[in-house]
Design a protein around this motif. Structure first.
Motif: not given
Lengths: 356, 307
Positions: A37, A39, A222, A240-241, B110, B113-116, B214-216
């Motif tokens: 995860g 990214a 970011q 998206v970031y 999980a 991930v990849g969301q902002s 973010m989540w990572s």
């Protein structure tokens, strides 16, 4: 497909317990350096694993171990995988090179494939993408968009793979901005978003107005977004970031290489080869370019891209000068793959030294 | 080097120090009450994951922060139950909590991930934020940083001049005596651990909502462990925890800046700088006073009222 999570230790246990049920499918293992995860880097390998796993269906059975530290820890994980009946093992980080070679010696019947390294053996091949080709294109955009003429680059470790990308980025930037310079900060980690962000902030404090990175998270995008600056991403499309900051990303797609390697093992035609796919084979590309970028720059990038794909242009074609202004690659020649794999000098315009 | 540059360095220092400060203050409180919780990293991660998810789903930063603190607290209940009620070994339980939290956060995060999201935005306090040097660092941050200042001040006051502070210390130093005086030792320890959990959760929320929105997976990257070490080197004193966190933050920023200026020092050596500076300064301070005997005397020892 078996999904393994939580920790390398648990993963090893899971592999051990599953070993007894070995049947027909080719067992393919993946060793990842960061969490799936992240990214970034590992995320793209995982995407590729899912694609080939789907394509081959019953023919193969895949599993992965994530977040495996480079060094001694990785050797243990790789050996356990080999021991528990995996036929083909992909080790996906530069620091796994020596552990992979060592494990391969002990398990001559297992096939190993190491990403981004330069050592091979009877049963060890390697593969990587020519990410420098995509980086070069991203660098062209970055150079054109810098007002301060200072680019900032956040690097993970000073290894050839990263140095090559930094140089390609700089050479690209010089195509659109002859006065461009670049500062590099090393963070000594592949994955620590907060630290990557700190490094990005430090670079901006020192005048950089377009950022790039060779680490695994999108934190620098970011950081640029928050400060009204620009940045280019790596691995996947990171727009998206930072919708305003993100100029483009140098992307990697691994599934074609995984498909070829797995197919070769299934056919029995596998040989230790060094596969290095780039823009031409679709292993690299750049993400859609930001609308702030002038049309003539976009057109120039497209032109260079098609020249690289057609083989009419090489990122590392002469003349290339080093920091001391001496010529390293004369006009009319280009760097060989062997040289690229051992890249340990900066091209002209980059500040500072590569830590030894 | 102009003033604006120094402003920015100090601003970055405080921001870097904030997650460490939050975790360390929480860990300090539970250790002051005699409970050693090595599960900080796990609690930070779970806090970060849930804070991000809540903020993403509701679109509200407030819910995100609350969810982070609450998640950290919830995980710490698990630790408290095993370590305090069942009287298991605290070191082992804490380590297990870190492994558990790492896995749990990866599992629940999980899909995100990849969301902002748009992170917490800084709020500059008029006038105060214009003070040269410290203005930007102290008065142009976001709400969570201000909250960390407030929590620091509150804890400093509680530990220094309130009865509650005395009781907490008594429970950590000599739980038998505190018990004999009629204080509910286990209950106080529970509360201290829950408080620590909430603080770690807040630190996680700061990471995933403000610092890098973010989540990572593994977003805490060892900050929980650094904070635990800070508490020891700060010899369990509130103001030294703050000093240590800031020192560490400053040295981290300095190490990156020096590289940008092209100083020819190995980044590996420079990378050690934050740890070295913080340890040296705090150890010197520790020596000057009464030596290393500052640890709460019953730290890590289970207490049973019936014994």
């Amino acid at each position: 497909m078996r999904r393994i999570r939580f920790s390398p230790l648990l993963a090893i246990l899971a592999i051990l317990f599953s070993a007894s049920s070995s049947a027909d499918p080719l067992k393919v293992g993946f060793v990842y350096v960061s969490p799936v995860g992240d990214a970034g880097w590992t995320y793209m390998h995982e995407q590729a694993r899912q694609i080939v796993s789907e394509e081959f269906g019953d023919q193969i059975e895949t599993a992965f171990v994530e977040g495996v530290a480079e060094g001694a820890d990785s050797e243990r994980v790789i050996r356990k995988m080999a021991k528990s009946g995996y036929d083909l093992i992909f080790t996906t980080s530069f620091g796994y090179m020596n552990p992979t070679i060592k494990a391969a010696k002990r398990f001559p019947k297992v096939t190993f494939e190491h990403a981004t390294g330069y050592k091979m053996a009877k049963n060890v091949g390697n593969y990587m993408t020519r990410d420098h080709e995509a980086r070069y294109l991203a660098g062209m955009v970055a150079g054109a968009m810098s007002k301060t003429d200072v680019l900032g680059f956040v690097g993970a470790f000073p290894i050839p793979e990263v140095v090559r990308g930094i140089n390609a980025y700089m050479l690209g930037a010089q195509q659109t901005n002859p006065d461009i310079t670049m500062k590099v900060i090393w963070v000594n980690t592949w994955h620590d978003p907060a630290r990557e962000r700190e490094a990005a902030e430090s670079l901006m404090l020192q005048g950089a107005d377009v950022l790039a990175m060779h680490t695994d998270s999108p934190a620098i995008i970011q950081a640029a977004e928050a400060n009204g600056k620009y940045a280019t991403g790596f691995n996947s499309d990171m727009s998206v970031y930072g919708p305003n900051a993100h100029l483009t990303s140098a992307m990697q797609h691994w599934h074609n290489m995984y498909r070829d390697k797995i197919q070769a093992v299934l056919d029995g035609s596998w040989k230790p080869t060094s596969v290095w796919h780039g823009l031409k084979q679709g292993a690299n590309d750049i993400a859609p370019i930001h609308s702030d970028v002038p049309d003539e720059i976009v057109a120039l990038v497209e032109q260079h891209k098609s020249q690289i794909v057609a083989g009419d242009r090489n990122v590392f074609q002469g003349p290339i000068y080093n920091q001391l202004n001496s010529i390293m690659v004369p006009e009319g020649s280009q760097m060989s793959d062997a040289e690229l794999l051992k890249f340990n000098w900066y091209v002209q315009g980059i500040e500072g030294k590569i830590p030894q | 080097m102009d003033i604006a540059f120094i402003d920015n360095v100090l601003f970055a220092t405080v921001r870097t120090a904030t997650p460490l400060l939050l975790v360390a203050l929480g860990a300090m409180m539970s250790e002051r009450a005699g409970v050693l919780n090595l599960g900080q990293e796990g609690m930070v991660l779970v806090g970060a994951a849930l804070a991000f998810i809540a903020a993403y789903v509701t679109g509200s930063m407030g819910w995100g922060v609350l969810a982070g603190a609450f998640a950290g607290m919830l995980v710490s209940v698990l630790f408290a139950f095993i370590a305090l009620s069942l009287m298991a070994n605290q070191v082992a339980t804490g380590l297990a909590l870190t492994i558990f939290g790492t896995g749990l956060s990866a599992f629940i995060g999980a899909d995100y991930v990849g969301q902002s999201i748009t992170g917490l935005s800084p709020i500059a306090i008029p006038l105060l934020s214009n003070i040269p040097l410290v203005g930007k660092a102290l008065f142009a941050q976001d709400l969570l940083v201000y909250l960390s200042f407030g929590l620091f001040a509150g804890l400093w006051w509680i530990m220094r001049s309130t009865r509650l502070g005395l009781i907490i210390r008594a429970v950590g130093e000599n739980p038998q005596a505190a018990h004999a005086l009629g204080y509910p030792v286990i209950k106080i320890r529970y509360l201290a651990v829950l408080f620590g959990g909430a603080m770690a959760g807040l630190a996680g929320a700061y990471l995933s909502l403000s610092y890098t929105p973010m989540w990572s997976e593994g977003i805490a990257a060892g900050r929980g462990w650094i904070a635990l070490a800070l508490v020891v080197f700060a010899s369990w004193r509130t103001q030294r925890v703050l000093l240590g966190a800031w020192l560490f933050g400053f040295a981290s920023i300095l190490h990156l800046l020096l590289q940008g200026y092209g100083y020819d020092i190995s980044p590996n050596l420079l990378g050690m700088l934050p740890y070295l500076v913080t340890i040296i300064v705090l150890v010197i301070m520790m020596r000057r006073k009464q030596g290393i005997g500052d640890a709460p005397r019953s730290l890590g020892r289970p207490f049973s009222p019936s014994r």
